[in-house]
Design an enzyme around this catalytic site. Structure first.
Site, short mmCIF file in Angstrom:
data_model
loop_
_atom_site.label_atom_id
_atom_site.label_comp_id
_atom_site.label_asym_id
_atom_site.label_seq_id
_atom_site.Cartn_x
_atom_site.Cartn_y
_atom_site.Cartn_z
CG ASP A 37 -0.21 -0.38 2.50
OD1 ASP A 37 0.80 0.28 2.79
OD2 ASP A 37 -0.63 -1.34 3.20
CG ASP A 207 -1.91 0.98 -19.48
OD1 ASP A 207 -0.94 0.29 -19.16
OD2 ASP A 207 -3.03 0.49 -19.80
CD GLU A 260 2.13 -0.59 -22.09
OE1 GLU A 260 2.41 -1.76 -21.84
OE2 GLU A 260 0.96 -0.17 -22.10
C1 GLC Z 1 -0.43 -2.27 -20.10
C2 GLC Z 1 0.00 -2.58 -18.69
C3 GLC Z 1 -0.51 -3.95 -18.33
C4 GLC Z 1 -2.03 -3.92 -18.42
C5 GLC Z 1 -2.49 -3.47 -19.79
C6 GLC Z 1 -3.94 -3.11 -19.78
O1 GLC Z 1 0.15 -3.12 -21.03
O2 GLC Z 1 1.38 -2.48 -18.57
O3 GLC Z 1 -0.11 -4.34 -17.05
O4 GLC Z 1 -2.53 -5.20 -18.16
O5 GLC Z 1 -1.82 -2.30 -20.20
O6 GLC Z 1 -4.14 -1.95 -19.03
#
Ligand code: GLC
Length: 512
Positions: A37, A207, A260
């Site tokens: 946490d 993300d 990402e």
């Molecule tokens: C990205 C995150 C992964 C997640 C996916 C959906 O790839 O790194 O952990 O499951 O997005 O949000």
């Protein structure tokens, strides 16, 4: 020319920083419920300061039903009770800042949870004002709108009985994709960025950012293209990123973003930097998937130089994260993990560490009846062992996932007591980076070397380092133009002494 600019202009903090990724469930537990946490993180900032990291990135801690352990967000602007409260977050942020540690948080714009009030409304009726906030399509229960596969198996469509339409989800059915073609969604998501920027966060890890706009025709794809960028990576994504960049840059203090961009093409990744007006940084995953092999790495590094440098795009480097087997396990030995740490932390760009790699942790062995992740990623998410005691500092002997291998010796307390440990190696490399403008922001140039060795120089003004990484399983001689002193050696051998000209198998050195 570019070197002179480097010397005179102070780079923004995120170019010289080392970022440390924390998966909150697995880092540290303050309530002894077996799940990490925010207070647990706050109580262990000492470790991060001692190690010498400049910034942390927190994986999601937002309100979530946890179908994807937080990557299914039900409220973008609150903390899930399992992780604490907003006040806990504010305290963590203040304490981190007081120690000079910046804080990046995860932002999950591609999809929400199916329990997010937006989706609950959206699915309530076809004429609900939020219907178009998600991607709904006509069809019949036995006829999906297209043939795309979802990331964790199954298809991207789920049939809604109540309103008799399909909704799209690139990931789990519990993660419906938001419709970024709807301006109200854009405005609402911009507000979530402002909420955290106003609270003082230093930036975001974004993300699946390349996926936020799906191709309009949603056309069927050949089976081997089901996971390809053919589905998204649209020009409209870049327009959104320019708006997001303007929003973020409107705040003082060099706030930042790292996307990402899960497209395994460095050329494609480079496009997400735009003309310096889209992402500040993007993850580039091809090196993460490279084997422990000098030729493979040379190729991956060359691609980054070729694709990113002409755009003046700042590279990132990452070997492990919460989605992939740990590099200690992939490469097969601690010696290699140590040499890899030298590599990761001396290439030109911002390195991202994943909590536990500084302990040389291997992937955990997860018995079938303890598996919890729908995509088999539990192995890299095992709790961090802090002490040799049976609860390893967690207050419970059996937290949400089993311990990684060798927690009795591979824990923070034991490795801190051993100056020869991989933990101390990470600390020495980070200290060497902090002391060297060349390692932080200098030029990168390859040097001639034997085939198993990657050799390069880092130079800024008068400051110069040479890095040698031997990927081979035999010792190798490397001749240098001039004498050099070993500043850091991955096996600890000869530090402070003149370089002998021989590199041990699976080892690396920083020379000056
Ligand atoms: C990205 C995150 C992964 C997640 C996916 C959906 O790839 O790194 O952990 O499951 O997005 O949000």
């Amino acid at each position: 020319m570019s070197e002179r600019t480097d010397v005179t202009v102070e780079p923004p903090w995120w170019k010289t920083a080392v970022v440390y990724q924390i998966y909150p469930r697995s880092f540290a537990d303050s309530t002894a419920d077996g799940v990490g946490d925010l207070q647990g993180i706050r109580a262990h900032l000492d470790h991060l300061e001692w190690l010498g990291v400049d910034a942390i990135w927190l994986s999601p801690f937002f309100t979530s039903p946890m179908a994807d352990f937080g990557y299914d967000v039900a409220d973008y602007c609150d903390v899930d009770p399992i992780f604490g409260t907003l006040a806990d977050f504010d305290r963590l942020l203040a304490d981190a800042h007081a120690r000079g540690i910046k804080v990046l948080i995860d932002w999950v714009p591609n999809h929400s949870s199916d329990r997010h009030p937006w989706f609950v409304e959206s699915r309530s009726s076809r004429d609900n004002p939020k219907r178009d906030w998600y991607i709904w399509r006509d069809g019949t229960p036995d006829q999906m709108p297209n043939n795309w596969s979802a990331a964790f198996g199954g298809k991207v469509w789920t049939w809604d009985e109540g309103t008799e339409q399909w909704y799209l989800h690139l990931f789990l059915p519990e993660q419906p994709d938001l419709n970024w073609r709807n301006p109200e969604v854009v405005a609402a998501m911009h507000d979530t960025l402002r909420f955290w920027l106003d609270r003082g966060v230093d930036g975001f890890r974004m993300d699946v950012i390349h996926g936020i706009v799906k191709r309009e025709d949603l056309v069927d794809l050949p089976v081997d293209r089901h996971h390809s960028p053919d589905r998204f990576d649209e020009p409209a994504v870049h327009a959104h990123l320019r708006d997001i960049r303007t929003l973020i840059d409107g705040y003082p203090g060099d706030r930042t973003s790292v996307g990402e961009v899960y497209i395994l093409s460095t050329g494609k990744v480079a496009e997400y930097y735009g003309q310096g007006d889209e992402l500040h940084m993007a993850f580039n995953f091809p090196p993460l998937y490279a084997p422990w092999d000098a030729a493979a790495w040379r190729k991956r590094v060359d691609r980054v130089v070729e694709e990113l440098d002409p755009r003046d795009a700042w590279p990132t480097w990452v070997l492990s994260n919460h989605d992939n087997p740990r590099h200690r396990s992939r490469y097969g030995s601690e010696a290699r993990a140590r040499a890899a740490a030298v590599l990761l932390l001396t290439l030109r760009g911002t390195p991202f560490l994943y909590a536990g790699e500084e302990l040389g942790l291997e992937d955990a062995v997860i018995p079938k009846d303890r598996e919890v992740d729908p995509a088999g990623r539990d192995i890299c998410r095992a709790p961090i062992p802090w002490t040799p005691a049976s609860d390893h500092g967690w207050g419970v002997d059996d937290p949400w996932l089993p311990w990684p291998p060798e927690p009795d010796v591979r824990n923070v307390e034991s490795l801190r007591a051993d100056e020869t440990s991989i933990l101390h190696l990470y600390r020495r490399i980070l200290a060497a980076r902090h002391a060297s403008p060349a390692l932080q922001a200098g030029t990168w140039a390859p040097l001639p070397s034997p085939p198993t060795v990657l050799a390069y120089s880092r130079v800024l003004g008068d400051d110069r380092r040479i890095v040698l990484v031997n990927f081979g399983d035999a010792p190798v001689s490397v001749s240098l133009e001039s004498a050099a002193v070993v500043e850091v050696a991955s096996d600890g051998a000869g530090e402070g002494a003149a370089f002998t000209g021989t590199l041990a198998a699976d080892s690396a050195v920083i020379l000056r």
